[in-house]
Scaffold this active site. Structure first.
Site, mmCIF file in Angstrom:
data_model
loop_
_atom_site.group_PDB
_atom_site.id
_atom_site.type_symbol
_atom_site.label_atom_id
_atom_site.label_comp_id
_atom_site.label_asym_id
_atom_site.label_seq_id
_atom_site.Cartn_x
_atom_site.Cartn_y
_atom_site.Cartn_z
ATOM 1 N N ASP A 90 2.731 1.521 7.251
ATOM 2 C CA ASP A 90 3.842 2.025 8.054
ATOM 3 C C ASP A 90 3.431 2.822 9.291
ATOM 4 O OD1 ASP A 90 2.858 4.231 6.756
ATOM 5 O OD2 ASP A 90 4.740 4.813 5.809
ATOM 6 N N ASP B 17 1.381 1.541 2.408
ATOM 7 C CA ASP B 17 2.727 1.203 2.867
ATOM 8 C C ASP B 17 2.719 0.443 4.192
ATOM 9 O OD1 ASP B 17 3.804 2.413 0.671
ATOM 10 O OD2 ASP B 17 4.447 4.230 1.692
ATOM 11 N N ARG C 261 -0.570 31.240 -5.356
ATOM 12 C CA ARG C 261 0.198 32.106 -6.250
ATOM 13 C C ARG C 261 0.207 33.532 -5.686
ATOM 14 N NH1 ARG C 261 2.083 31.514 -11.309
ATOM 15 N NH2 ARG C 261 0.864 29.622 -11.695
ATOM 16 N N ARG D 296 8.235 4.078 0.484
ATOM 17 C CA ARG D 296 9.237 5.141 0.579
ATOM 18 C C ARG D 296 10.200 4.903 1.738
ATOM 19 N NH1 ARG D 296 5.370 10.061 1.329
ATOM 20 N NH2 ARG D 296 4.394 8.460 2.610
ATOM 21 N N HIS E 59 1.199 3.525 -9.537
ATOM 22 C CA HIS E 59 -0.121 3.721 -8.941
ATOM 23 C C HIS E 59 -1.092 2.584 -9.210
ATOM 24 C CE1 HIS E 59 1.577 7.721 -8.515
ATOM 25 N NE2 HIS E 59 0.650 7.952 -7.622
ATOM 26 N N GLU F 192 10.619 1.465 -3.540
ATOM 27 C CA GLU F 192 11.072 2.706 -4.171
ATOM 28 C C GLU F 192 12.069 3.482 -3.303
ATOM 29 O OE1 GLU F 192 7.586 5.059 -4.847
ATOM 30 O OE2 GLU F 192 6.873 4.821 -2.787
ATOM 31 N N THR G 77 -2.931 3.747 4.617
ATOM 32 C CA THR G 77 -1.693 3.812 3.846
ATOM 33 C C THR G 77 -1.371 2.427 3.318
ATOM 34 O OG1 THR G 77 0.715 4.044 3.996
ATOM 35 C CG2 THR G 77 -0.461 3.723 6.065
#
Length: 367
Positions: free
Chosen positions: A154, A152, A95, A196, A291, A247, A150
């Site tokens: 991938d 996935d 911030r 993804r 999840h 997804e 992962t």
């Protein structure tokens, strides 16, 4: 380490990115193997945040890992070190004085902290994003060994990643349970699984779970082909259908579905359910597994692979093979250069045996 690992006194372990079943198995194996070498082991909380902040979530950011700390954790999901998907030290969100959010590069602080803590090597457990960070830090002088994580599946350099098979099991069980309720109500069920950029989970769970349509990012789909499959089943007295969609799957000539403007994938199940119902007139319901695919206890395969990876990472440090990632290739775990490991995503080949077999079974890919 040109001395083949001699002179190693202290190593560290961290976990970054999304969690995966088996992370604790890597931590346990790496810790025990390192302790058996006579080395000290430190755990870093939530990726690299533990070395940037003295406390993370009210606990020491860096803490000793001993045999007691890793006792009985291999069967547990998650990670005892914690993790984050927003911990890139090359662009941490902070911030600003005016209240807005900006990004700052704190990678030099990471290098300095490791030197101050006299850490001789880091075992970085993560997916493509985390391993890209680890590689960048290695280029700045941090001795790193990567461990691929992962669900996935991938990463091209390794035949398989731990957590993937557990995610497939979870998705397969969910798809299987949907058959009875879909048939009872003569509905179409659209199941959204993770993936993804690749469709490994969708393909393997879809085939194992008896899906009628499987949609993956590698094969753009046509809505009319999906509707055609649903009608075909109706004509043969099978008045329900199961659609499994990764997804990141997208229609031909279109874009994947996103949750929001941040670019997070999601929403394909809702989108498809609405479109299929309009085209076929059949009641269609979406189900997003989300999840739940990451949670729970890892299956035996993932526990064993995770512990093999953890032990192999320690061997790499001992042998002086730094700037590498451990990878399963055939029956053996080998070290591959990190740069090579992160260079390319492992996509589902269109001529992959799983895809070819699925088509022979009458499963549609919407093309």
């Amino acid at each position: 380490m040109a001395d083949g690992g001699r002179g190693i006194r202290r190593i560290a372990i961290n976990t970054g990115g999304g969690d995966a079943p088996g992370l604790n198995g890597v931590i346990r194996a790496a810790t025990l193997a390192a302790l058996n070498e006579g080395w000290e082991v430190l755990g870093i909380r939530r990726g690299y945040m533990g070395v940037l902040e003295p406390e993370v979530d009210g606990e020491a950011g860096v803490f000793p890992l001993n045999a007691h700390a890793v006792r009985g954790i291999a069967h547990l999901g998650g990670t005892i070190l914690g993790t984050t998907t927003r911990g890139n030290p090359f662009g941490l969100e902070v911030r600003q004085p005016d209240g807005t959010w900006g990004k700052v590069d704190r990678s030099d602080e990471i290098i300095e902290a490791f030197q101050r803590l006299e850490i001789d090597a880091l075992i970085a457990i993560g997916g493509d994003g985390s391993l890209n960070i680890a590689h960048a830090l290695h280029r700045k002088g941090l001795p790193v060994i990567g461990v691929p994580k992962t669900i996935d599946n991938d990463l091209r350099a390794t035949d398989v990643t731990f957590g993937f098979q557990t995610a497939v099991e979870v998705a397969t069980d969910a798809i299987g349970r949907l058959h009875s309720t879909a048939e009872a109500h003569q509905r179409v069920m659209v199941v959204q699984v993770m993936g993804r950029h690749t469709g490994w989970i969708a393909v393997e769970s879809g085939i194992a779970g008896g899906a009628d349509v499987i949609l993956i990012p590698e094969i753009p789909y046509h809505l009319d082909r999906i509707a055609e499959k649903v009608r075909e089943r109706d004509q043969h007295g099978r008045r329900f259908s199961i659609v499994v969609a990764a997804e990141g799957a997208s229609p031909a000539g279109g874009q994947p579905s996103y949750v929001d403007a941040s670019g997070r994938y999601g929403g394909i199940a809702d989108r498809l359910a609405e479109e299929i119902e309009i085209l076929t007139g059949k009641e269609t319901r979406p189900l997003v597994l989300g999840h739940i695919q990451r949670g729970g206890s890892p299956i035996a395969y993932d526990r064993n692979l995770a512990m093999r990876f953890g032990a192999a990472a320690v061997r790499c440090i001992k042998e002086g093979s730094l700037g590498t990632m451990v990878a399963l290739q055939g029956a053996h775990v080998r070290a591959v250069p990190l740069a090579e490991a992160i260079s390319e995503i492992k996509r589902v080949p269109l001529d992959d045996d799983m895809v070819v077999s699925a088509r022979q079974l009458g499963i549609s890919f919407g093309d």
